[in-house]
Design a protein around this motif. Structure first.
Motif, PDB file in Angstrom:
ATOM      1  N   PRO A 146       0.845  -1.202   0.000  1.00  0.00           N
ATOM      2  CA  PRO A 146       0.000   0.000   0.000  1.00  0.00           C
ATOM      3  C   PRO A 146       0.880   1.252   0.000  1.00  0.00           C
ATOM      4  O   PRO A 146       1.896   1.311   0.692  1.00  0.00           O
ATOM      5  N   ALA A 147       0.511   2.219  -0.824  1.00  0.00           N
ATOM      6  CA  ALA A 147       1.287   3.455  -0.947  1.00  0.00           C
ATOM      7  C   ALA A 147       1.117   4.322   0.289  1.00  0.00           C
ATOM      8  O   ALA A 147       0.044   4.369   0.883  1.00  0.00           O
ATOM      9  N   GLN A 148       2.173   4.994   0.655  1.00  0.00           N
ATOM     10  CA  GLN A 148       2.137   5.928   1.771  1.00  0.00           C
ATOM     11  C   GLN A 148       2.067   7.343   1.203  1.00  0.00           C
ATOM     12  O   GLN A 148       3.034   7.828   0.640  1.00  0.00           O
ATOM     13  N   ALA A 149       0.921   7.997   1.278  1.00  0.00           N
ATOM     14  CA  ALA A 149       0.720   9.376   0.813  1.00  0.00           C
ATOM     15  C   ALA A 149       1.137   9.577  -0.645  1.00  0.00           C
ATOM     16  O   ALA A 149       1.978  10.412  -0.944  1.00  0.00           O
ATOM     17  N   PRO A 150       0.556   8.804  -1.567  1.00  0.00           N
ATOM     18  CA  PRO A 150       0.941   8.959  -2.980  1.00  0.00           C
ATOM     19  C   PRO A 150       0.462  10.298  -3.544  1.00  0.00           C
ATOM     20  O   PRO A 150      -0.556  10.840  -3.115  1.00  0.00           O
ATOM     21  N   SER A 151       1.219  10.806  -4.493  1.00  0.00           N
ATOM     22  CA  SER A 151       0.832  12.022  -5.196  1.00  0.00           C
ATOM     23  C   SER A 151      -0.217  11.688  -6.245  1.00  0.00           C
ATOM     24  O   SER A 151      -0.251  10.572  -6.767  1.00  0.00           O
ATOM     25  N   PRO A 152      -1.066  12.643  -6.599  1.00  0.00           N
ATOM     26  CA  PRO A 152      -2.062  12.400  -7.636  1.00  0.00           C
ATOM     27  C   PRO A 152      -1.418  12.007  -8.961  1.00  0.00           C
ATOM     28  O   PRO A 152      -0.290  12.401  -9.272  1.00  0.00           O
ATOM     29  N   SER A 153      -2.165  11.238  -9.716  1.00  0.00           N
ATOM     30  CA  SER A 153      -1.752  10.794 -11.042  1.00  0.00           C
ATOM     31  C   SER A 153      -2.814  11.243 -12.035  1.00  0.00           C
ATOM     32  O   SER A 153      -4.010  11.063 -11.790  1.00  0.00           O
ATOM     33  N   VAL A 154      -2.375  11.843 -13.147  1.00  0.00           N
ATOM     34  CA  VAL A 154      -3.301  12.388 -14.136  1.00  0.00           C
ATOM     35  C   VAL A 154      -3.071  11.704 -15.480  1.00  0.00           C
ATOM     36  O   VAL A 154      -1.946  11.661 -15.979  1.00  0.00           O
ATOM     37  N   THR A 155      -4.138  11.172 -16.040  1.00  0.00           N
ATOM     38  CA  THR A 155      -4.112  10.662 -17.405  1.00  0.00           C
ATOM     39  C   THR A 155      -4.831  11.691 -18.262  1.00  0.00           C
ATOM     40  O   THR A 155      -5.983  12.032 -17.993  1.00  0.00           O
ATOM     41  N   PHE A 156      -4.148  12.213 -19.261  1.00  0.00           N
ATOM     42  CA  PHE A 156      -4.647  13.307 -20.090  1.00  0.00           C
ATOM     43  C   PHE A 156      -4.851  12.775 -21.492  1.00  0.00           C
ATOM     44  O   PHE A 156      -3.907  12.511 -22.221  1.00  0.00           O
ATOM     45  N   GLY A 157      -6.112  12.579 -21.867  1.00  0.00           N
ATOM     46  CA  GLY A 157      -6.429  12.126 -23.217  1.00  0.00           C
ATOM     47  C   GLY A 157      -6.375  13.284 -24.189  1.00  0.00           C
ATOM     48  O   GLY A 157      -6.936  14.350 -23.936  1.00  0.00           O
ATOM     49  N   ILE A 158      -5.681  13.071 -25.281  1.00  0.00           N
ATOM     50  CA  ILE A 158      -5.445  14.114 -26.273  1.00  0.00           C
ATOM     51  C   ILE A 158      -5.473  13.469 -27.654  1.00  0.00           C
ATOM     52  O   ILE A 158      -5.128  12.293 -27.804  1.00  0.00           O
ATOM     53  N   ARG A 207       4.377  17.562  -5.279  1.00  0.00           N
ATOM     54  CA  ARG A 207       5.033  17.925  -6.542  1.00  0.00           C
ATOM     55  C   ARG A 207       5.938  16.831  -7.116  1.00  0.00           C
ATOM     56  O   ARG A 207       5.836  16.474  -8.277  1.00  0.00           O
ATOM     57  N   SER A 208       6.836  16.310  -6.313  1.00  0.00           N
ATOM     58  CA  SER A 208       7.844  15.378  -6.840  1.00  0.00           C
ATOM     59  C   SER A 208       7.241  14.069  -7.350  1.00  0.00           C
ATOM     60  O   SER A 208       7.879  13.368  -8.133  1.00  0.00           O
ATOM     61  N   GLY A 209       6.030  13.760  -6.951  1.00  0.00           N
ATOM     62  CA  GLY A 209       5.429  12.502  -7.381  1.00  0.00           C
ATOM     63  C   GLY A 209       4.268  12.639  -8.354  1.00  0.00           C
ATOM     64  O   GLY A 209       3.729  11.637  -8.813  1.00  0.00           O
ATOM     65  N   VAL A 210       3.855  13.877  -8.672  1.00  0.00           N
ATOM     66  CA  VAL A 210       2.732  14.057  -9.594  1.00  0.00           C
ATOM     67  C   VAL A 210       3.107  13.471 -10.952  1.00  0.00           C
ATOM     68  O   VAL A 210       4.145  13.791 -11.518  1.00  0.00           O
ATOM     69  N   THR A 211       2.244  12.590 -11.449  1.00  0.00           N
ATOM     70  CA  THR A 211       2.466  11.968 -12.749  1.00  0.00           C
ATOM     71  C   THR A 211       1.415  12.497 -13.719  1.00  0.00           C
ATOM     72  O   THR A 211       0.224  12.511 -13.400  1.00  0.00           O
ATOM     73  N   VAL A 212       1.863  12.948 -14.891  1.00  0.00           N
ATOM     74  CA  VAL A 212       0.968  13.387 -15.950  1.00  0.00           C
ATOM     75  C   VAL A 212       1.307  12.564 -17.177  1.00  0.00           C
ATOM     76  O   VAL A 212       2.421  12.633 -17.688  1.00  0.00           O
ATOM     77  N   GLU A 213       0.360  11.747 -17.599  1.00  0.00           N
ATOM     78  CA  GLU A 213       0.555  10.891 -18.769  1.00  0.00           C
ATOM     79  C   GLU A 213      -0.349  11.376 -19.894  1.00  0.00           C
ATOM     80  O   GLU A 213      -1.573  11.377 -19.759  1.00  0.00           O
ATOM     81  N   LEU A 214       0.248  11.806 -20.992  1.00  0.00           N
ATOM     82  CA  LEU A 214      -0.512  12.226 -22.164  1.00  0.00           C
ATOM     83  C   LEU A 214      -0.729  11.000 -23.045  1.00  0.00           C
ATOM     84  O   LEU A 214       0.227  10.357 -23.468  1.00  0.00           O
ATOM     85  N   VAL A 215      -1.984  10.700 -23.284  1.00  0.00           N
ATOM     86  CA  VAL A 215      -2.350   9.504 -24.059  1.00  0.00           C
ATOM     87  C   VAL A 215      -3.010   9.961 -25.350  1.00  0.00           C
ATOM     88  O   VAL A 215      -4.073  10.595 -25.322  1.00  0.00           O
ATOM     89  N   GLY A 216      -2.374   9.647 -26.473  1.00  0.00           N
ATOM     90  CA  GLY A 216      -2.886  10.060 -27.779  1.00  0.00           C
ATOM     91  C   GLY A 216      -3.915   9.087 -28.321  1.00  0.00           C
ATOM     92  O   GLY A 216      -3.700   7.879 -28.315  1.00  0.00           O
ATOM     93  N   THR A 217      -5.026   9.623 -28.796  1.00  0.00           N
ATOM     94  CA  THR A 217      -6.075   8.816 -29.406  1.00  0.00           C
ATOM     95  C   THR A 217      -6.077   9.081 -30.903  1.00  0.00           C
ATOM     96  O   THR A 217      -6.247  10.227 -31.333  1.00  0.00           O
ATOM     97  N   PRO A 218      -5.879   8.037 -31.715  1.00  0.00           N
ATOM     98  CA  PRO A 218      -5.897   8.226 -33.165  1.00  0.00           C
ATOM     99  C   PRO A 218      -7.279   8.657 -33.658  1.00  0.00           C
ATOM    100  O   PRO A 218      -8.296   8.318 -33.049  1.00  0.00           O
TER     101      PRO A 218
END
Length: 128
Positions: free
Chosen positions: A58-70, A104-115
């Motif tokens: 189990p994660a201890q105080a994980p930072s938010p994770s963002v999946t950004f559909g583009i 800040r140090s753990g925020v993940t932003v993943e840009l996911v491209g949709t064809p």
């Protein structure tokens, strides 16, 4: 349309929903312009602490994770590197503004491209 799914601990999210939606929408508008405000979609997904794991525990105080559909075509533009950098930076800053510097140090932003032709709206394939 820009589509963000934000994964965050439920305990961190409660009471901050409106602030986070507004901050993320503003980050999108800062890159794309005001026309994008009305089509920006933000989904907030609050998870109980026991349902977020890192490294098999189990994660201890994980930072938010963002999946950004583009749209995938955005990655083929001559200014793609600048757009990607501005989106990642802007979304990260929006998350930090709401949850504080500790994330800040753990925020993940993943840009996911949709064809083109791989999205449907209202039961109809969107070929743009």
């Amino acid at each position: 349309m820009p589509h963000l799914s934000v994964y965050v601990l439920e305990t961190d999210l409660v009471g901050r929903e409106n602030e986070l939606i507004e901050a993320l929408t503003d980050a999108i508008v800062a890159v794309y312009g005001d026309w994008a405000r009305d089509i920006a979609v933000v989904h907030l997904i609050g998870l109980p602490a026991s349902r977020w794991g890192i490294g098999g525990r189990p994660a201890q105080a994980p930072s938010p994770s963002v999946t950004f559909g583009i749209k995938e075509a955005a990655f083929g533009r001559p200014d793609a590197d600048d757009i990607v950098a501005r989106l990642v930076s802007g979304v990260t800053e929006a998350v930090v503004a709401v949850f504080g510097e500790r994330v800040r140090s753990g925020v993940t932003v993943e840009l996911v491209g949709t064809p083109a032709g791989r999205t449907g709206i209202g039961g109809v394939v969107d070929s743009r």
